[in-house]
Design an enzyme around this catalytic site. Structure first.
Site, PDB file in Angstrom:
ATOM      1  N   ARG A  48       3.944   5.813   0.695  1.00 20.61           N
ATOM      2  CA  ARG A  48       3.619   4.600   1.682  1.00 20.61           C
ATOM      3  C   ARG A  48       2.498   3.844   0.855  1.00 20.61           C
ATOM      4  O   ARG A  48       2.055   4.266  -0.086  1.00 20.61           O
ATOM      5  CB  ARG A  48       3.473   5.069   3.200  1.00 20.61           C
ATOM      6  CG  ARG A  48       2.250   5.975   3.033  1.00 20.61           C
ATOM      7  CD  ARG A  48       1.145   6.202   3.851  1.00 20.61           C
ATOM      8  NE  ARG A  48       0.528   4.975   4.082  1.00 20.61           N
ATOM      9  CZ  ARG A  48      -0.560   4.794   3.242  1.00 20.61           C
ATOM     10  NH1 ARG A  48      -0.962   5.614   2.416  1.00 20.61           N
ATOM     11  NH2 ARG A  48      -1.234   3.593   3.287  1.00 20.61           N
ATOM     12  N   GLY A  49       2.140   2.638   1.601  1.00 18.69           N
ATOM     13  CA  GLY A  49       1.255   1.714   1.328  1.00 18.69           C
ATOM     14  C   GLY A  49       1.910   0.761   0.132  1.00 18.69           C
ATOM     15  O   GLY A  49       2.779   0.813  -0.536  1.00 18.69           O
ATOM     16  N   ALA A  50       1.741  -0.703   0.427  1.00 19.35           N
ATOM     17  CA  ALA A  50       2.490  -1.577  -0.238  1.00 19.35           C
ATOM     18  C   ALA A  50       2.608  -1.614  -1.582  1.00 19.35           C
ATOM     19  O   ALA A  50       3.940  -1.448  -2.091  1.00 19.35           O
ATOM     20  CB  ALA A  50       1.993  -2.801   0.329  1.00 19.35           C
ATOM     21  N   ARG A  87      12.244  -0.634   3.907  1.00 16.19           N
ATOM     22  CA  ARG A  87      11.162  -1.098   4.795  1.00 16.19           C
ATOM     23  C   ARG A  87      10.965  -2.392   4.806  1.00 16.19           C
ATOM     24  O   ARG A  87      10.998  -3.045   3.458  1.00 16.19           O
ATOM     25  CB  ARG A  87       9.701  -0.342   4.403  1.00 16.19           C
ATOM     26  CG  ARG A  87       9.729   1.046   4.722  1.00 16.19           C
ATOM     27  CD  ARG A  87       8.014   1.787   4.724  1.00 16.19           C
ATOM     28  NE  ARG A  87       7.484   1.235   6.103  1.00 16.19           N
ATOM     29  CZ  ARG A  87       6.274   1.648   6.099  1.00 16.19           C
ATOM     30  NH1 ARG A  87       5.527   2.243   5.340  1.00 16.19           N
ATOM     31  NH2 ARG A  87       5.593   1.200   7.127  1.00 16.19           N
ATOM     32  N   GLN A 201      -3.503   6.833   9.588  1.00 20.00           N
ATOM     33  CA  GLN A 201      -3.694   6.806   7.956  1.00 20.00           C
ATOM     34  C   GLN A 201      -5.060   6.644   7.705  1.00 20.00           C
ATOM     35  O   GLN A 201      -5.541   7.187   6.635  1.00 20.00           O
ATOM     36  CB  GLN A 201      -3.272   5.422   7.392  1.00 20.00           C
ATOM     37  CG  GLN A 201      -1.450   5.370   7.280  1.00 20.00           C
ATOM     38  CD  GLN A 201      -1.020   4.702   8.304  1.00 20.00           C
ATOM     39  OE1 GLN A 201      -1.367   4.896   9.694  1.00 20.00           O
ATOM     40  NE2 GLN A 201       0.275   4.251   8.227  1.00 20.00           N
ATOM     41  N   ASP A 242       0.009  -6.358   3.480  1.00 22.52           N
ATOM     42  CA  ASP A 242       1.417  -6.105   3.175  1.00 22.52           C
ATOM     43  C   ASP A 242       2.304  -7.245   2.789  1.00 22.52           C
ATOM     44  O   ASP A 242       3.271  -7.152   2.061  1.00 22.52           O
ATOM     45  CB  ASP A 242       2.207  -5.291   4.204  1.00 22.52           C
ATOM     46  CG  ASP A 242       1.636  -3.917   4.425  1.00 22.52           C
ATOM     47  OD1 ASP A 242       0.466  -3.704   5.094  1.00 22.52           O
ATOM     48  OD2 ASP A 242       2.003  -2.856   3.925  1.00 22.52           O
ATOM     49  N   LYS A 253      -1.475  -3.446   8.427  1.00 21.93           N
ATOM     50  CA  LYS A 253      -1.391  -2.364   9.336  1.00 21.93           C
ATOM     51  C   LYS A 253      -1.755  -2.932  10.943  1.00 21.93           C
ATOM     52  O   LYS A 253      -2.847  -3.508  11.056  1.00 21.93           O
ATOM     53  CB  LYS A 253      -2.006  -1.173   8.985  1.00 21.93           C
ATOM     54  CG  LYS A 253      -1.844   0.084   9.899  1.00 21.93           C
ATOM     55  CD  LYS A 253      -0.357   0.506  10.197  1.00 21.93           C
ATOM     56  CE  LYS A 253       0.509   0.685   8.962  1.00 21.93           C
ATOM     57  NZ  LYS A 253       1.729   0.608   9.288  1.00 21.93           N
TER      58      LYS A 253
HETATM   59  O1  MRU Z   1       2.698   1.908   7.037  1.00 20.36           O
HETATM   60  P1  MRU Z   1       1.980   2.031   5.796  1.00 20.36           P
HETATM   61  O2  MRU Z   1       1.001   3.213   5.690  1.00 20.36           O
HETATM   62  O3  MRU Z   1       2.775   2.000   4.466  1.00 20.36           O
HETATM   63  O4  MRU Z   1       0.949   0.891   5.542  1.00 20.36           O
HETATM   64  C1  MRU Z   1       0.709   0.073   4.703  1.00 20.36           C
HETATM   65  C2  MRU Z   1      -0.786   0.223   4.633  1.00 20.36           C
HETATM   66  O5  MRU Z   1      -1.230   1.180   4.100  1.00 20.36           O
HETATM   67  C3  MRU Z   1      -1.683  -0.907   5.204  1.00 20.36           C
HETATM   68  O6  MRU Z   1      -0.813  -1.801   5.963  1.00 20.36           O
HETATM   69  C4  MRU Z   1      -2.266  -1.623   3.731  1.00 20.36           C
HETATM   70  O7  MRU Z   1      -3.555  -2.116   4.247  1.00 20.36           O
HETATM   71  C5  MRU Z   1      -1.395  -2.421   2.885  1.00 20.36           C
HETATM   72  S1  MRU Z   1      -0.987  -1.427   1.572  1.00 20.36           S
HETATM   73  C6  MRU Z   1      -2.507  -1.259   0.663  1.00 20.36           C
END
Ligand code: MRU
Length: 351
Positions: A48-50, A87, A201, A242, A253
């Site tokens: 996960r994480g963009a 996603r 998270q 994201d 998030k």
């Molecule tokens: O749903 P996730 O855990 O994949 O969410 C993404 C994130 O971790 C955050 O929104 C984040 O700030 C962007 S990715 C560095």
């Protein structure tokens, strides 16, 4: 150590993903061998994480190419679209997959072998992870300079939301990269990590990363934002992104926008840190960003234990959009953007 600890590993023609669902209790890697398994791992948030979603997808596309006897443009597009559907909100996914598609198209036009294309895609994936360290370091330095200017030489109390460290970004991190860099310069007094409901998270992943680096931190519930900011317990807030629209509106998030509104009220600087791959300059503003709705069990249950009454309904938007007017600055590897200056974002990102 943080530079070498990677959530995405490519070895012996296989992809290994650190299963982030199990952290911090268990550090276990899952082996991935097909495009469908890669897409599922992204949907299920094993990874996960963009930025990490984008990097993972490159290897997923490469795995698909490896298994083909014949390739044409429409088959390649179909595979890319399957990956992009995993996603919807983080633009990094389509950004990287569309770059893979361009590599495929060029390869097809030159009539080169499938094994050559496969190798090219793997090299491309490895390069993106490698380069992310440099890009994230550049952003960390820009964030550090900004804090030195706005807060000065006493130690800083910083706050962050969700997880933006190496688990989300492959190396160092974006918003958490600024915090980690500032800590290495001896400038961090304390970090507040939002727990980040409902997927936690902050509690599970950001706390794990801060602990690994011995950065002093506390976890706080999101509802404590007004208390913490009104009582001057935070000097500045750093979050990731994201998808960032052309006017600076930022999807991140869920809970980010609420935090930004509270920060504006109490006059606390609020920064977004994200690589160019998180910008979507094809859209004018944040109202055009698709917000992923996640399963309601993420709210009604905790690790399989039901919290809500049986048949309880819930609504689970995974992201929200922060109005650019609430953002003090957006930091990317190409520089610092003041979202109040119209068109500055477009110029910096496309420079
Ligand atoms: O749903 P996730 O855990 O994949 O969410 C993404 C994130 O971790 C955050 O929104 C984040 O700030 C962007 S990715 C560095």
């Amino acid at each position: 150590m943080m530079e070498t600890y990677r959530p995405i590993i490519w070895r012996d023609h296989k992809l290994f993903l650190l299963d982030q669902r199990l952290l911090p209790q268990e550090e276990k890697f899952i082996e991935i061998t097909t495009l469908s398994e890669t897409a599922r791992a992204i949907t299920d948030m094993i990874v996960r994480g963009a930025p990490c979603i984008g990097f993972t997808a490159i290897f997923g596309i490469a795995l698909w190419v490896k298994d083909q006897d014949y390739l044409d443009q429409s088959l390649c597009r179909k595979a890319c679209d399957e990956m992009i559907a995993a996603r919807p909100t983080a633009v990094n996914l389509s950004f990287e997959v569309n770059r893979c598609f361009n590599i495929m198209k060029e390869h097809l036009s030159q009539n080169l072998s499938i094994s050559d294309l496969y190798k090219k895609l793997i090299d491309f994936g490895e390069l993106q992870i490698h380069e992310s360290h440099e890009k994230n370091t550049t952003m960390a330095k820009i964030g550090f300079q900004e804090l030195s200017k706005t807060i000065g030489s006493r130690k800083w109390r910083l706050m962050t939301h969700c997880n933006t460290g190496f688990l989300a970004c492959g190396s160092l991190g974006t918003a958490l990269g600024v915090i980690s860099y500032a800590h290495k310069q001896g400038m961090v007094e304390h970090v507040i990590a939002d727990e980040t409901r409902p997927y936690m998270q902050g509690t599970r992943l950001t706390a794990f990363e801060l602990a690994k680096e011995n950065i002093p931190y506390s976890i706080a519930v999101e509802g404590a934002a007004s208390f913490l900011l009104s009582n001057k317990k935070v000097d500045a807030i750093f979050v990731g992104a994201d998808r960032i629209a052309r006017n600076g509106d930022t999807a991140n998030k869920v809970g980010t926008s609420t935090l930004a509104i509270v920060a504006k009220h109490y006059n606390i600087p609020f920064y977004v840190v994200a690589p160019v791959s998180s910008f979507d300059t094809s859209i004018s503003d944040g109202s055009l960003i698709e917000i992923e709705m996640r399963p309601i069990a993420e709210i009604t249950e905790l690790k399989g234990v039901r919290l809500a009454p049986i048949h309880a309904q819930a609504i689970n938007p995974s992201f929200d959009v922060t109005d650019h007017k609430l953002i003090t600055g957006i930091i990317c590897e190409k520089g610092f953007i003041n979202p109040a200056h119209k068109e500055e974002l477009y110029k910096v990102v496309n420079s």
